[in-house]
Design an enzyme around this catalytic site. Structure first.
Site, PDB file in Angstrom:
ATOM      1  N   PHE A 129       0.855  -1.179   0.000  1.00 11.59           N
ATOM      2  CA  PHE A 129       0.000   0.000   0.000  1.00 11.59           C
ATOM      3  C   PHE A 129       0.900   1.242   0.000  1.00 11.59           C
ATOM      4  CE2 PHE A 129      -4.664   0.533   1.207  1.00 11.59           C
ATOM      5  CZ  PHE A 129      -5.095  -0.550   0.474  1.00 11.59           C
ATOM      6  N   GLN A 251      -8.666  14.089   4.229  1.00 10.44           N
ATOM      7  CA  GLN A 251      -7.984  13.340   3.185  1.00 10.44           C
ATOM      8  C   GLN A 251      -8.822  13.280   1.921  1.00 10.44           C
ATOM      9  OE1 GLN A 251      -7.071   8.809   3.431  1.00 10.44           O
ATOM     10  NE2 GLN A 251      -5.135   9.910   3.474  1.00 10.44           N
ATOM     11  N   HIS A 253      -8.984  11.153  -1.273  1.00 11.54           N
ATOM     12  CA  HIS A 253      -8.458   9.894  -1.807  1.00 11.54           C
ATOM     13  C   HIS A 253      -8.172  10.081  -3.289  1.00 11.54           C
ATOM     14  CE1 HIS A 253      -8.024   5.692  -2.853  1.00 11.54           C
ATOM     15  NE2 HIS A 253      -8.080   5.368  -1.571  1.00 11.54           N
ATOM     16  N   LEU A 263     -15.455   4.832  -4.107  1.00 13.14           N
ATOM     17  CA  LEU A 263     -14.035   4.558  -3.874  1.00 13.14           C
ATOM     18  C   LEU A 263     -13.500   3.438  -4.769  1.00 13.14           C
ATOM     19  CD1 LEU A 263     -11.474   4.850  -2.016  1.00 13.14           C
ATOM     20  CD2 LEU A 263     -12.528   3.108  -0.569  1.00 13.14           C
ATOM     21  N   GLU A 266      -6.809   1.844  -3.022  1.00 10.76           N
ATOM     22  CA  GLU A 266      -5.382   2.019  -3.258  1.00 10.76           C
ATOM     23  C   GLU A 266      -4.727   0.672  -3.555  1.00 10.76           C
ATOM     24  OE1 GLU A 266      -3.643   4.854  -0.549  1.00 10.76           O
ATOM     25  OE2 GLU A 266      -2.035   3.453  -0.093  1.00 10.76           O
ATOM     26  N   ARG A 297      -1.143   9.355   0.192  1.00 10.86           N
ATOM     27  CA  ARG A 297      -2.342   9.806  -0.508  1.00 10.86           C
ATOM     28  C   ARG A 297      -2.370  11.302  -0.774  1.00 10.86           C
ATOM     29  NH1 ARG A 297      -6.936   6.018   2.421  1.00 10.86           N
ATOM     30  NH2 ARG A 297      -6.346   4.122   1.304  1.00 10.86           N
ATOM     31  N   HIS A 364     -12.466  11.811   1.447  1.00 10.89           N
ATOM     32  CA  HIS A 364     -12.493  10.419   1.873  1.00 10.89           C
ATOM     33  C   HIS A 364     -12.467  10.217   3.381  1.00 10.89           C
ATOM     34  CE1 HIS A 364     -11.882   6.134   1.572  1.00 10.89           C
ATOM     35  NE2 HIS A 364     -10.690   6.176   2.114  1.00 10.89           N
ATOM     36  N   ARG A 408      -3.486  10.367   6.649  1.00  8.31           N
ATOM     37  CA  ARG A 408      -3.570   8.968   7.041  1.00  8.31           C
ATOM     38  C   ARG A 408      -3.011   8.072   5.938  1.00  8.31           C
ATOM     39  NH1 ARG A 408      -6.987   4.913   5.905  1.00  8.31           N
ATOM     40  NH2 ARG A 408      -8.711   6.119   5.056  1.00  8.31           N
TER      41      ARG A 408
END
Lengths: 597, 248
Positions: A129, A251, A253, A263, A266, A297, A364, A408
């Site tokens: 990730f 955040q 995304h 969504l 990732e 991100r 997000h 995050r």
């Protein structure tokens, strides 16, 4: 007593539990499980049936150094990545706790039955990730995110629900919590809540109230968040005089489906997918030469936004970016990313095994929230000193413990949920054993928590929710998005101030007591507005660029003045600063460095 | 989304015929026609159209949450067939500019498109929908081979929307005794899990005339499942397991 009557505290029926949890998502149900298993009479108050909570939409996985993919993986490396990802305003004691306790919490989920994907050795499957590294950033990309295909949130939420059924948790499903009840010592002693189906209203009394109400992404018009993500816990806390911390940190995304906002994990890039601009260029190589598409991100979202702003977006309006997966082959796409395949077909009309997915950065996750310590206890800041709020706990997205700081990392939200839901449960269990004495709430105390409902019931004219909500969402989207600028934010704050009275005086036309979704939406709108206003004012105050907060007028990180948490109170609408925790217990603190990927 | 923001040329009007009932106000249910303006240059989902209807009629009630087909809130009867409003494109169901929405059949209506799911959840709880183990847990995860884990594909994805059970005639007749396709799919999800250690007890629980055997293979459950799952196959697998157990 029904929710559509004029409600008096003295006539209000009372229900009592040892512990109550507001919110039936991952954090709430992990906390309730801990309490129920310890034999405490525990109730979860959830405005939806628990498996409809937004945790269900999490896809890619739960990041944790369980040493399945790499037997040499180390939770300290995970800690380093998380601190760096937070742009150095994550609390290191909390991050240390999350990363080191994480494996225990993940194995517990497996023992409860979570259907993780598996490696050939039969262990939990992990995928790479964004923002992950080995050896404190020196050893290249790590592979640390534990996954159940691309339905990890769904699997986690259902597993926790199942475990709670087994443990005998009381579920007050489709109940709506309106406001916190505080006694004369300003300790929290429960909530006002009503059963949505019938409108029966109660004072639900408890010595431990856990807010686990999730995020508030619906303050923006384009968001990956469920329609129910209305920041109810934030609204309740701010109205009750508690602060929020780092609430300006939102955040975006990188990969929400263009137009729909849904969504795309990732994990797509973790499995080898990459982003393309209209020239077919892998532009992330320019912005993050090492991590490329797996930079953190905030970095990827800003790079995409810049590509679009500079005219290199895809499509007839040059307003999106392509996420390419077809080179992975149908085997990987369909086996590892079946949910993405479904969502892409439904919301973008493309099969990702054949065509690229059109994506844009989309709101997000709320990194900020109600400040807590690692036991989930809510903290208020008085004259610069931390003070624990008795009886109130928070965990998950609504809380700011703070493990995410300014940004995050992917896969850290699910870990945050289970680790700190569990921690709050453990702490409450222990303190119940030792015995807690609290003063009962007086009728006047309860009356305060009923004000909002009574005002709504008495409304005879005013604006409708749908109008107010759209105005707020457009404002937030335009003035508080990926890139921010002082003059625009001030305009946005002014617009919010003008709407404040209208939101307080929302007109509820439909006064029915039976499953009245108009009443719910009005109450939610007021909560959203609290979050929006806190976000706007705090974002304008933080005069630097850090993590997800990127300003055109203050483009640099300012460690001298802003290596700090922001603290906001709704009654004064003032922003103050709080020290970031640089005191981990077992390792040396990670000092701020230039953040590059 | 606001209809007002769309240029006129790209708008058409459709009629949404919607089941309305508020027990505190209405003597009996009725169908209300709500005219909404929808865009013609792009497809929207039935749920988006419902939002447009609710902006006009705030009292219109339905459940919704994720709006992407994973939470299972907005199961309803769309032109006579159960489905999720949020992942059903309007273009696929609209006929002569009209669409008819009713609550999922077979369960008591609470209000408008909202049904009382109690019977559905009660049946789910009866199958003990959680992993039961007797041996001690290891310090790390239990191991499971990819092949064994694959047995759970097509089972663990259930979102408990209720579309299947409320389209099943056997469930309509005996909602208290026949467990229904959703609960039986969950039952098989745990029997099929190599980590579960209560297969015998689970099978014992199903050995009566109603719980399992009221399934007559009508397969409405399969044709309506918005996640493409196959409860009928799960039910056959349980039957086979019961048969082989007897022989054994």
């Amino acid at each position: 007593m029904l929710v559509n009557e004029i409600i008096n505290a003295k006539d209000l029926p009372v229900m009592e539990f040892d512990g109550i949890i507001v919110g039936g998502g991952g954090a709430g149900m992990r906390a309730s499980l801990q309490l129920a298993e310890s034999g405490l009479n525990t109730a979860v108050i959830s405005k939806v049936f628990p498996t409809r909570s937004h945790t269900v939409s999490a896809q890619g996985g739960i990041t944790c150094a369980i040493q399945s993919d790499d037997p040499d993986d180390d939770w300290r490396w995970h800690m380093f990545d998380t601190v760096k990802g937070s742009d150095y305003i994550g609390d290191q004691e909390a991050i240390e706790y999350m990363c080191s306790e994480g494996p225990k919490a993940v194995f517990e989920l497996e023992h409860m039955g979570l259907p993780f994907s598996r490696t050939e050795e039969g262990r939990i499957y992990q995928r790479p990730f964004g923002g992950q590294s080995k050896d404190y950033g020196k050893g290249g990309q790590a592979t640390r995110t534990c996954a159940a295909a691309d339905r990890t949130g769904h699997s986690l939420l259902h597993t926790l629900f199942q475990a709670n059924l087994k443990a005998g948790t009381n579920f007050l499903n489709e109940w709506f919590a309106v406001d916190l009840v505080l006694n004369s010592d300003k300790a929290v002693v429960g909530v006002i809540a009503f059963k949505i189906e019938t409108g029966e209203i109660y004072y639900i009394k408890s010595k431990a109230t856990v807010l686990a109400t999730g995020g508030a992404g619906r303050i923006y018009s384009s968001t990956t968040n469920a329609l129910i993500n209305s920041g109810d816990g934030i609204g309740m806390a701010l109205r009750a005089g508690m602060p929020v911390q780092d609430i300006e940190m939102w955040q975006f995304h990188p990969t929400g489906i263009h137009g729909a906002g849904t969504l795309v994990t990732e994990g797509c890039r973790g499995e080898g997918g990459y982003l393309l601009n209209k020239d077919g260029e892998r532009f992330m190589e320019r912005y993050a030469p090492n991590a490329k598409d797996l930079a953190s991100r905030d970095v990827v979202a800003r790079s995409m936004a810049l590509e679009i702003l500079e005219g290199r977006g895809c499509g007839p309006n040059a307003d999106h970016i392509f996420l390419r997966l077809d080179h992975l082959g149908p085997e990987v796409v369909h086996k590892r990313l079946p949910g993405i395949t479904e969502l892409s077909k439904t919301f973008a009309g493309v099969d990702p095994a054949v065509q690229p997915i059109p994506v844009v950065p989309t709101c997000h996750y709320m990194m900020g929230g109600i400040p807590t310590n690692i036991n989930g206890q809510v903290i208020s800041v008085e004259h610069g000193e931390d003070k624990i709020v008795d009886g109130l706990y928070a965990a998950g997205e609504v809380a700011c413990v703070s493990v995410h700081g300014g940004n995050r990392l992917g896969g850290n939200s699910l870990l945050d949920l289970v680790v700190f839901g569990r921690a709050a449960g453990l702490y409450i269990e222990e303190s119940m054993k030792q015995g807690i004495e609290v003063k009962d709430a007086s009728n006047d105390d309860i009356e305060k928590a009923l004000e909002r409902l009574n005002r709504l019931n008495a409304s005879t004219e005013g604006d409708q929710v749908s109008v107010l909500k759209e105005k707020m969402q457009q404002n937030m989207q335009t003035n508080f998005g990926v890139f921010r600028r002082g003059d625009l934010m001030e305009k946005g704050i002014e617009e919010l101030a003008k709407t404040r009275e209208e939101v307080n005086d929302i007109f509820l036309q439909d006064k029915s007591a039976t499953f009245n979704t108009a009443r719910i939406e009005a109450l939610e709108m007021q909560n959203l507005f609290e979050v929006a206003e806190a976000t706007a004012i705090t974002a304008n105050e933080r005069k630097e660029s850090r993590g997800a907060h990127a300003r055109d007028d203050f483009t640099e990180r300012d460690d001298e003045n802003w290596l700090k948490h922001s603290i906001y109170y709704a009654d004064t609408k003032e922003v103050s600063k709080r020290d970031v925790n640089y005191r981990p217990k077992t390792v040396q603190a990670f000092q701020p460095m230039v953040r590059s990927y | 989304m606001s209809a007002a923001a769309i240029p006129v040329a790209q708008i058409k009007t459709i009629t949404m015929s919607i089941y309305r009932y508020d027990p505190t106000l209405d003597k009996k249910p009725y169908m209300q026609d709500i005219i909404v303006e929808v865009p013609t240059d792009k497809d929207i989902m039935v749920l988006d159209a419902l939002h447009l209807a609710k902006a006009q009629e705030p009292s219109l009630s339905y459940r919704r949450s994720c709006r992407e087909g994973v939470c299972g809130s907005d199961g309803m009867n769309i032109n006579g067939k159960n489905g999720l409003a949020c992942i059903t494109p309007l273009s696929e169901v609209i006929k002569r500019n009209k669409i008819t929405l009713r609550p999922m059949p077979g369960l008591p209506v609470v209000r408008d498109l909202i049904v009382d799911m109690k019977q559905f959840y009660d049946q789910l709880e009866k199958v003990r929908p959680y992993l039961i183990t007797k041996s001690d847990s290891p310090d790390i995860e239990r191991t499971q081979s990819p092949e064994d884990r694959e047995q759970l594909d097509g089972l663990y994805e259930c979102i408990l929307c209720g579309c299947c059970s409320t389209s099943c005639p056997s469930f309509w007749w005996n909602p208290d005794k026949f467990l229904g396709p959703a609960a039986l799919l969950q039952s098989w999800r745990f029997i099929a899990d190599t980590r579960d250690e209560a297969t015998d007890e689970r099978l014992d629980d199903l050995e009566d005339a109603f719980s399992l055997y009221r399934c007559h293979g009508i397969m409405n459950c399969v044709s309506v499942c918005p996640k493409g799952l196959n409860p009928t196959e799960a039910i056959s697998s349980i039957r086979n397991k019961l048969l082989t157990r007897k022989k054994g």
